[in-house]
Design a protein around this motif. Structure first.
Motif, PDB file in Angstrom:
ATOM      1  N   ILE A   1       7.469 -17.519  13.368  1.00  0.00           N
ATOM      2  CA  ILE A   1       8.098 -18.533  14.216  1.00  0.00           C
ATOM      3  C   ILE A   1       7.548 -18.411  15.624  1.00  0.00           C
ATOM      4  O   ILE A   1       7.474 -17.322  16.180  1.00  0.00           O
ATOM      5  N   ASP A   2       7.169 -19.541  16.201  1.00  0.00           N
ATOM      6  CA  ASP A   2       6.715 -19.562  17.595  1.00  0.00           C
ATOM      7  C   ASP A   2       7.962 -19.686  18.469  1.00  0.00           C
ATOM      8  O   ASP A   2       8.435 -20.777  18.761  1.00  0.00           O
ATOM      9  N   TRP A   3       8.507 -18.531  18.860  1.00  0.00           N
ATOM     10  CA  TRP A   3       9.780 -18.504  19.578  1.00  0.00           C
ATOM     11  C   TRP A   3       9.694 -19.163  20.943  1.00  0.00           C
ATOM     12  O   TRP A   3      10.662 -19.764  21.405  1.00  0.00           O
ATOM     13  N   SER A   4       8.549 -19.080  21.610  1.00  0.00           N
ATOM     14  CA  SER A   4       8.452 -19.696  22.939  1.00  0.00           C
ATOM     15  C   SER A   4       8.490 -21.220  22.831  1.00  0.00           C
ATOM     16  O   SER A   4       9.140 -21.887  23.643  1.00  0.00           O
ATOM     17  N   ALA A   5       7.827 -21.793  21.821  1.00  0.00           N
ATOM     18  CA  ALA A   5       7.887 -23.244  21.626  1.00  0.00           C
ATOM     19  C   ALA A   5       9.297 -23.658  21.209  1.00  0.00           C
ATOM     20  O   ALA A   5       9.792 -24.710  21.625  1.00  0.00           O
ATOM     21  N   PHE A   6       9.931 -22.826  20.391  1.00  0.00           N
ATOM     22  CA  PHE A   6      11.296 -23.101  19.950  1.00  0.00           C
ATOM     23  C   PHE A   6      12.241 -23.078  21.146  1.00  0.00           C
ATOM     24  O   PHE A   6      13.076 -23.973  21.324  1.00  0.00           O
ATOM     25  N   ALA A   7      12.103 -22.061  22.008  1.00  0.00           N
ATOM     26  CA  ALA A   7      12.980 -21.912  23.169  1.00  0.00           C
ATOM     27  C   ALA A   7      12.802 -23.059  24.153  1.00  0.00           C
ATOM     28  O   ALA A   7      13.753 -23.461  24.827  1.00  0.00           O
ATOM     29  N   ALA A   8      11.589 -23.613  24.239  1.00  0.00           N
ATOM     30  CA  ALA A   8      11.342 -24.715  25.170  1.00  0.00           C
ATOM     31  C   ALA A   8      12.107 -25.972  24.766  1.00  0.00           C
ATOM     32  O   ALA A   8      12.397 -26.819  25.605  1.00  0.00           O
ATOM     33  N   ARG A   9      12.447 -26.098  23.496  1.00  0.00           N
ATOM     34  CA  ARG A   9      13.136 -27.296  22.999  1.00  0.00           C
ATOM     35  C   ARG A   9      14.655 -27.150  22.957  1.00  0.00           C
ATOM     36  O   ARG A   9      15.357 -28.092  22.631  1.00  0.00           O
ATOM     37  N   VAL A  10      15.152 -25.967  23.269  1.00  0.00           N
ATOM     38  CA  VAL A  10      16.598 -25.717  23.203  1.00  0.00           C
ATOM     39  C   VAL A  10      17.243 -26.192  24.507  1.00  0.00           C
ATOM     40  O   VAL A  10      16.813 -25.815  25.587  1.00  0.00           O
ATOM     41  N   PRO A  11      18.289 -27.020  24.414  1.00  0.00           N
ATOM     42  CA  PRO A  11      18.990 -27.476  25.620  1.00  0.00           C
ATOM     43  C   PRO A  11      19.671 -26.304  26.339  1.00  0.00           C
ATOM     44  O   PRO A  11      19.987 -25.291  25.724  1.00  0.00           O
ATOM     45  N   GLU A  12      19.893 -26.461  27.639  1.00  0.00           N
ATOM     46  CA  GLU A  12      20.497 -25.408  28.455  1.00  0.00           C
ATOM     47  C   GLU A  12      21.840 -24.959  27.899  1.00  0.00           C
ATOM     48  O   GLU A  12      22.144 -23.776  27.889  1.00  0.00           O
ATOM     49  N   GLY A  13      22.646 -25.884  27.431  1.00  0.00           N
ATOM     50  CA  GLY A  13      23.977 -25.556  26.929  1.00  0.00           C
ATOM     51  C   GLY A  13      23.962 -24.743  25.648  1.00  0.00           C
ATOM     52  O   GLY A  13      24.982 -24.195  25.252  1.00  0.00           O
ATOM     53  N   GLN A  14      22.821 -24.668  24.969  1.00  0.00           N
ATOM     54  CA  GLN A  14      22.747 -23.967  23.697  1.00  0.00           C
ATOM     55  C   GLN A  14      21.867 -22.718  23.766  1.00  0.00           C
ATOM     56  O   GLN A  14      21.515 -22.145  22.748  1.00  0.00           O
ATOM     57  N   LYS A  15      21.510 -22.285  24.967  1.00  0.00           N
ATOM     58  CA  LYS A  15      20.657 -21.106  25.135  1.00  0.00           C
ATOM     59  C   LYS A  15      21.334 -19.846  24.592  1.00  0.00           C
ATOM     60  O   LYS A  15      20.682 -19.011  23.973  1.00  0.00           O
ATOM     61  N   ALA A  16      22.638 -19.702  24.804  1.00  0.00           N
ATOM     62  CA  ALA A  16      23.330 -18.501  24.328  1.00  0.00           C
ATOM     63  C   ALA A  16      23.301 -18.439  22.805  1.00  0.00           C
ATOM     64  O   ALA A  16      23.029 -17.379  22.226  1.00  0.00           O
ATOM     65  N   ALA A  17      23.559 -19.555  22.148  1.00  0.00           N
ATOM     66  CA  ALA A  17      23.520 -19.591  20.685  1.00  0.00           C
ATOM     67  C   ALA A  17      22.100 -19.323  20.181  1.00  0.00           C
ATOM     68  O   ALA A  17      21.904 -18.623  19.187  1.00  0.00           O
ATOM     69  N   PHE A  18      21.110 -19.864  20.881  1.00  0.00           N
ATOM     70  CA  PHE A  18      19.712 -19.626  20.502  1.00  0.00           C
ATOM     71  C   PHE A  18      19.368 -18.147  20.627  1.00  0.00           C
ATOM     72  O   PHE A  18      18.743 -17.563  19.731  1.00  0.00           O
ATOM     73  N   ASN A  19      19.777 -17.517  21.728  1.00  0.00           N
ATOM     74  CA  ASN A  19      19.488 -16.095  21.919  1.00  0.00           C
ATOM     75  C   ASN A  19      20.170 -15.241  20.850  1.00  0.00           C
ATOM     76  O   ASN A  19      19.590 -14.264  20.369  1.00  0.00           O
ATOM     77  N   ALA A  20      21.398 -15.599  20.471  1.00  0.00           N
ATOM     78  CA  ALA A  20      22.093 -14.867  19.410  1.00  0.00           C
ATOM     79  C   ALA A  20      21.352 -15.022  18.078  1.00  0.00           C
ATOM     80  O   ALA A  20      21.174 -14.059  17.327  1.00  0.00           O
ATOM     81  N   PHE A  21      20.902 -16.240  17.791  1.00  0.00           N
ATOM     82  CA  PHE A  21      20.145 -16.496  16.563  1.00  0.00           C
ATOM     83  C   PHE A  21      18.848 -15.704  16.544  1.00  0.00           C
ATOM     84  O   PHE A  21      18.498 -15.083  15.546  1.00  0.00           O
ATOM     85  N   LYS A  22      18.149 -15.688  17.667  1.00  0.00           N
ATOM     86  CA  LYS A  22      16.883 -14.959  17.742  1.00  0.00           C
ATOM     87  C   LYS A  22      17.123 -13.464  17.572  1.00  0.00           C
ATOM     88  O   LYS A  22      16.365 -12.769  16.893  1.00  0.00           O
ATOM     89  N   GLY A  23      18.194 -12.946  18.159  1.00  0.00           N
ATOM     90  CA  GLY A  23      18.528 -11.534  18.001  1.00  0.00           C
ATOM     91  C   GLY A  23      18.798 -11.173  16.550  1.00  0.00           C
ATOM     92  O   GLY A  23      18.320 -10.142  16.057  1.00  0.00           O
ATOM     93  N   LYS A  24      19.557 -12.022  15.835  1.00  0.00           N
ATOM     94  CA  LYS A  24      19.827 -11.770  14.420  1.00  0.00           C
ATOM     95  C   LYS A  24      18.540 -11.830  13.607  1.00  0.00           C
ATOM     96  O   LYS A  24      18.326 -11.015  12.708  1.00  0.00           O
TER      97      LYS A  24
END
Length: 178
Positions: free
Chosen positions: A18-41
């Motif tokens: 998974i290209d996490w940097s490209a994925f992170a660029a598309r995540v809205p600001e309000g969902q960054k915490a959920a994205f970080n939790a998903f990436k950690g898991k």
């Protein structure tokens, strides 16, 4: 006596695909915490998978043969252990995913082309609106010239609010079909 040996099929995952940097660029600001939790898991799961051995552990069966008195039991177990092969599940969905990606790419290209055509049309409309006299400075004659379908026609007066539904003799489309 139970003996447990951890077993794993041939390692198929060497690293995250998974290209996490490209994925992170598309995540809205309000969902960054959920994205970080998903990436950690996901990273924790990948670390656990990579920590497992690639092949079955080597067992020194001579030690067991010396300690176990039942004849043939260790030999039978050794034969079964060496014959043990855990098949990696067959990939049955990659082809479907590839087809879906191709279809989505075609749909995206069609959408982009249609959007570009809409944008060009809207830019033309914008030029027309920008070249028009502002409504608050228009006379009634200028309004009739610019919007003939919206202007009140003195030869055919209408009742307020000047919509077709409130005019005398109006027949609804459902009523016209019946």
């Amino acid at each position: 006596m139970r003996i447990f040996f951890p077993v794993m099929a041939a390692r198929r995952i060497a690293a995250s695909s998974i290209d996490w940097s490209a994925f992170a660029a598309r995540v809205p600001e309000g969902q960054k915490a959920a994205f970080n939790a998903f990436k950690g898991k996901s990273d924790a799961y990948l670390r656990r998978v990579l920590s497992l051995p690639e092949s079955l552990p080597k067992i020194d069966f001579s030690v067991y043969k010396a300690r176990i008195a039942v004849p043939g039991m260790v030999d039978d177990f050794q034969k079964k252990y060496e014959a043990l092969e855990i098949a990696y599940p067959a990939d049955t969905v990659s082809a479907q995913i590839t087809e879906m990606e191709k279809a989505a790419a075609v749909e995206t290209q069609d959408f982009v082309k249609a959007s570009e055509a809409r944008i060009a049309k809207l830019r033309e409309d914008l030029k027309q609106w920008e070249g028009m006299i502002p409504f608050d400075q228009m006379t009634m004659e200028e309004f009739v010239e610019q919007f003939p379908d919206m202007a009140i026609n003195p030869n055919n007066p209408t009742l307020w609010p000047h919509t077709p539904e409130v005019q005398p003799g109006y027949v609804a489309k459902e009523g016209a079909e019946a």
